[in-house]
Design a protein around this motif. Structure first.
Motif, PDB file in Angstrom:
ATOM      1  N   ALA A   5       0.365   1.220 -12.176  1.00  0.00           N
ATOM      2  CA  ALA A   5       1.753   0.519 -12.111  1.00  0.00           C
ATOM      3  C   ALA A   5       2.236  -0.374 -11.667  1.00  0.00           C
ATOM      4  O   ALA A   5       3.267  -1.411 -11.588  1.00  0.00           O
ATOM      5  CB  ALA A   5       2.928   1.647 -11.903  1.00  0.00           C
ATOM      6  N   HIS A   6       0.991  -0.858 -10.864  1.00  0.00           N
ATOM      7  CA  HIS A   6       1.014  -2.701  -9.830  1.00  0.00           C
ATOM      8  C   HIS A   6      -0.210  -2.684  -9.703  1.00  0.00           C
ATOM      9  O   HIS A   6      -1.344  -2.188  -9.019  1.00  0.00           O
ATOM     10  CB  HIS A   6       1.222  -2.322  -8.537  1.00  0.00           C
ATOM     11  CG  HIS A   6       2.031  -3.399  -7.771  1.00  0.00           C
ATOM     12  ND1 HIS A   6       3.249  -3.828  -8.242  1.00  0.00           N
ATOM     13  CD2 HIS A   6       1.435  -4.585  -6.634  1.00  0.00           C
ATOM     14  CE1 HIS A   6       3.542  -5.226  -6.945  1.00  0.00           C
ATOM     15  NE2 HIS A   6       1.826  -5.203  -7.131  1.00  0.00           N
ATOM     16  N   ALA A   7      -0.532  -4.302  -9.842  1.00  0.00           N
ATOM     17  CA  ALA A   7      -1.940  -5.050  -9.630  1.00  0.00           C
ATOM     18  C   ALA A   7      -2.044  -5.713  -9.898  1.00  0.00           C
ATOM     19  O   ALA A   7      -0.603  -6.146 -10.455  1.00  0.00           O
ATOM     20  CB  ALA A   7      -2.763  -3.913 -10.527  1.00  0.00           C
ATOM     21  N   HIS A   8      -2.804  -6.862  -9.250  1.00  0.00           N
ATOM     22  CA  HIS A   8      -3.002  -8.661  -9.658  1.00  0.00           C
ATOM     23  C   HIS A   8      -4.409  -8.511 -11.065  1.00  0.00           C
ATOM     24  O   HIS A   8      -4.445  -9.094 -10.654  1.00  0.00           O
ATOM     25  CB  HIS A   8      -2.889  -9.365  -8.632  1.00  0.00           C
ATOM     26  CG  HIS A   8      -1.589  -8.817  -7.733  1.00  0.00           C
ATOM     27  ND1 HIS A   8      -0.349  -9.357  -8.095  1.00  0.00           N
ATOM     28  CD2 HIS A   8      -1.028  -7.680  -6.971  1.00  0.00           C
ATOM     29  CE1 HIS A   8       0.654  -8.722  -7.060  1.00  0.00           C
ATOM     30  NE2 HIS A   8      -0.001  -7.936  -6.598  1.00  0.00           N
ATOM     31  N   LEU A   9      -3.647  -8.408 -12.421  1.00  0.00           N
ATOM     32  CA  LEU A   9      -5.123  -8.660 -12.817  1.00  0.00           C
ATOM     33  C   LEU A   9      -5.603  -9.891 -13.510  1.00  0.00           C
ATOM     34  O   LEU A   9      -6.491 -10.288 -13.643  1.00  0.00           O
ATOM     35  CB  LEU A   9      -4.863  -7.678 -14.147  1.00  0.00           C
ATOM     36  CG  LEU A   9      -4.177  -6.468 -13.832  1.00  0.00           C
ATOM     37  CD1 LEU A   9      -4.422  -5.678 -15.420  1.00  0.00           C
ATOM     38  CD2 LEU A   9      -5.257  -5.860 -12.641  1.00  0.00           C
ATOM     39  N   GLY A  87       8.389  -8.669 -11.073  1.00  0.00           N
ATOM     40  CA  GLY A  87       8.074  -8.057 -10.240  1.00  0.00           C
ATOM     41  C   GLY A  87       6.883  -9.009  -9.763  1.00  0.00           C
ATOM     42  O   GLY A  87       6.640  -9.797 -10.861  1.00  0.00           O
ATOM     43  N   GLU A  88       6.145  -8.769  -8.814  1.00  0.00           N
ATOM     44  CA  GLU A  88       6.759  -8.285  -7.977  1.00  0.00           C
ATOM     45  C   GLU A  88       7.912  -9.384  -7.262  1.00  0.00           C
ATOM     46  O   GLU A  88       7.217 -10.611  -6.493  1.00  0.00           O
ATOM     47  CB  GLU A  88       5.513  -7.522  -6.601  1.00  0.00           C
ATOM     48  CG  GLU A  88       4.845  -8.444  -6.016  1.00  0.00           C
ATOM     49  CD  GLU A  88       3.826  -8.304  -4.919  1.00  0.00           C
ATOM     50  OE1 GLU A  88       2.450  -8.363  -5.251  1.00  0.00           O
ATOM     51  OE2 GLU A  88       3.843  -7.618  -3.779  1.00  0.00           O
ATOM     52  N   ILE A  89       8.528  -9.059  -6.850  1.00  0.00           N
ATOM     53  CA  ILE A  89      10.102  -9.611  -5.906  1.00  0.00           C
ATOM     54  C   ILE A  89      10.351  -8.655  -4.022  1.00  0.00           C
ATOM     55  O   ILE A  89       9.634  -7.762  -4.189  1.00  0.00           O
ATOM     56  CB  ILE A  89      11.087 -10.258  -6.132  1.00  0.00           C
ATOM     57  CG1 ILE A  89      12.063  -8.462  -6.293  1.00  0.00           C
ATOM     58  CG2 ILE A  89      10.530  -9.929  -7.702  1.00  0.00           C
ATOM     59  CD1 ILE A  89      12.992  -8.536  -7.462  1.00  0.00           C
ATOM     60  N   LEU A 146       9.417   0.763  -5.838  1.00  0.00           N
ATOM     61  CA  LEU A 146       8.995   0.681  -4.038  1.00  0.00           C
ATOM     62  C   LEU A 146       7.402   0.353  -4.427  1.00  0.00           C
ATOM     63  O   LEU A 146       7.098   1.872  -4.208  1.00  0.00           O
ATOM     64  CB  LEU A 146       9.905   1.187  -2.804  1.00  0.00           C
ATOM     65  CG  LEU A 146      11.107   0.937  -3.520  1.00  0.00           C
ATOM     66  CD1 LEU A 146      11.927   2.321  -2.018  1.00  0.00           C
ATOM     67  CD2 LEU A 146      11.653  -0.098  -2.902  1.00  0.00           C
ATOM     68  N   HIS A 147       6.780  -0.820  -4.133  1.00  0.00           N
ATOM     69  CA  HIS A 147       5.492  -0.694  -4.303  1.00  0.00           C
ATOM     70  C   HIS A 147       4.946  -0.573  -2.977  1.00  0.00           C
ATOM     71  O   HIS A 147       5.297  -1.895  -1.949  1.00  0.00           O
ATOM     72  CB  HIS A 147       4.797  -1.577  -5.688  1.00  0.00           C
ATOM     73  CG  HIS A 147       4.286  -2.846  -4.709  1.00  0.00           C
ATOM     74  ND1 HIS A 147       2.506  -2.330  -4.697  1.00  0.00           N
ATOM     75  CD2 HIS A 147       4.017  -3.924  -4.282  1.00  0.00           C
ATOM     76  CE1 HIS A 147       2.021  -2.826  -3.871  1.00  0.00           C
ATOM     77  NE2 HIS A 147       3.144  -3.918  -3.606  1.00  0.00           N
ATOM     78  N   CYS A 148       3.765  -0.222  -2.797  1.00  0.00           N
ATOM     79  CA  CYS A 148       3.138   0.596  -1.773  1.00  0.00           C
ATOM     80  C   CYS A 148       4.363   0.171  -0.517  1.00  0.00           C
ATOM     81  O   CYS A 148       4.291  -0.374   0.629  1.00  0.00           O
ATOM     82  CB  CYS A 148       2.180  -0.625  -0.961  1.00  0.00           C
ATOM     83  SG  CYS A 148       1.260  -0.502  -0.119  1.00  0.00           S
ATOM     84  N   THR A 194      -2.689   0.510  -8.172  1.00  0.00           N
ATOM     85  CA  THR A 194      -4.244   0.003  -7.100  1.00  0.00           C
ATOM     86  C   THR A 194      -3.426  -0.976  -5.953  1.00  0.00           C
ATOM     87  O   THR A 194      -4.337  -1.730  -5.015  1.00  0.00           O
ATOM     88  CB  THR A 194      -5.315  -0.610  -8.277  1.00  0.00           C
ATOM     89  OG1 THR A 194      -4.537  -1.581  -8.627  1.00  0.00           O
ATOM     90  CG2 THR A 194      -5.916   0.957  -8.554  1.00  0.00           C
ATOM     91  N   ASP A 195      -3.034  -2.036  -6.701  1.00  0.00           N
ATOM     92  CA  ASP A 195      -2.405  -3.299  -6.290  1.00  0.00           C
ATOM     93  C   ASP A 195      -3.999  -4.271  -6.190  1.00  0.00           C
ATOM     94  O   ASP A 195      -3.697  -5.165  -5.742  1.00  0.00           O
ATOM     95  CB  ASP A 195      -2.277  -3.376  -4.544  1.00  0.00           C
ATOM     96  CG  ASP A 195      -1.650  -4.479  -4.345  1.00  0.00           C
ATOM     97  OD1 ASP A 195      -0.821  -5.195  -4.745  1.00  0.00           O
ATOM     98  OD2 ASP A 195      -0.994  -4.701  -3.416  1.00  0.00           O
ATOM     99  N   SER A 196      -4.223  -4.581  -7.144  1.00  0.00           N
ATOM    100  CA  SER A 196      -6.077  -4.714  -6.975  1.00  0.00           C
ATOM    101  C   SER A 196      -5.545  -6.223  -7.281  1.00  0.00           C
ATOM    102  O   SER A 196      -4.873  -6.623  -7.557  1.00  0.00           O
ATOM    103  CB  SER A 196      -5.956  -4.384  -8.688  1.00  0.00           C
ATOM    104  OG  SER A 196      -6.794  -3.345  -8.877  1.00  0.00           O
TER     105      SER A 196
HETATM  106 ZN   LIG Z   1       0.996  -6.748  -4.665  1.00  0.00          ZN
END
Ligand SMILES: [Zn+2]
Length: 242
Positions: A5-9, A87-89, A146-148, A194-196
């Motif tokens: 649900a949250h990565a920086h690909l 996102g992400e904000i 709410l991510h991480c 992952t927040d990859s």
């Molecule tokens: Zn992130």
């Protein structure tokens, strides 16, 4: 089945993106943006790869200005059909940007999301309490992820009361904080992420969506249900949120 649900690909090489697209275990990966440059890159990536979904946002980086916000808003309006979330904000006391200005741009993006009926993906650092105070005004008006989230457990409980979702990073395999969050937060509010390329469960490797298989094992252990049940629940939550 893997849902990220949250990565920086946009930080991963093209070969890796092709691998993600071919990997039968991976169902969705949401690529998040932090400035207009990454918005543009992620938009192109999401057009090319069907499993990759695009979240458009401005993080409070040092050089953020009102002019940049204006360009961003124009970009979002123009490409809204390709966007699944803002996102992400967030707000971040470890960034040098004036904190009052950070809040102003954060609120502008929340209002934009509300106007366009987009969910929001939030990251805060050393400002979790302030962020929740702002987000409280959007309770029942915005879907919030709410991510991480690294706020204390009192704040985690507040987020739960407000009906927010939480995404748990793959380093949950090592982090007691995230393991405990899995016990506090209702199962229907949990997503995996992952927040990859950051926050890898393997210190020597860059993070990638496939590593969510490690999180699934850990969640299954904490929830005391089989991994397939965890996967089903995460899919239901993903579809409910996005
Ligand atoms: Zn992130």
């Amino acid at each position: 089945m893997i849902i990220d649900a949250h990565a920086h690909l946009d930080f991963l090489p093209e070969e890796k993106l092709i691998e993600i697209e071919k990997d039968k275990r991976i169902k969705y990966a949401v690529t998040n943006s932090v400035n207009l440059d990454s918005c543009k890159k992620n938009l192109e990536i999401s057009k090319k790869f069907s499993k990759i979904k695009f979240a458009s946002g401005l993080y409070p980086e040092d050089d953020l200005t009102l002019k940049k916000y204006g360009d961003f808003e124009e970009f979002v309006l123009k490409n809204k059909k390709e966007i699944i979330a803002i996102g992400e904000i967030g707000i971040d006391k470890t960034e040098k940007l004036d904190f009052e200005f950070q809040k102003e741009v954060f609120i502008k993006q929340l209002n934009l999301a509300k106007k366009l009926s987009f969910p929001v993906i939030i990251h805060t650092r050393k400002a979790e309490k302030e962020a929740l105070e702002i987000l409280e005004n959007y309770k029942d008006k915005l879907k919030v992820l709410l991510h991480c989230f690294s706020g204390n457990f009192k704040l985690v409980k507040k987020g739960v009361e407000l009906g927010f979702f939480f995404s748990i990073p793959a380093n949950v395999v090592r982090s007691e904080h995230f393991q405990k969050m899995l016990e506090i937060i209702p199962k229907n509010k949990i997503l995996t992420e992952t927040d990859s390329p950051y926050l890898s469960p393997f210190p020597e490797k860059k993070n990638e969506p496939a590593f969510i298989s490690e999180s699934l094992k850990k969640i299954s252990e904490i929830w005391k249900i089989p991994e397939e049940e965890v996967e089903k629940q995460i899919l239901i939550n993903f579809e409910e949120f996005f």
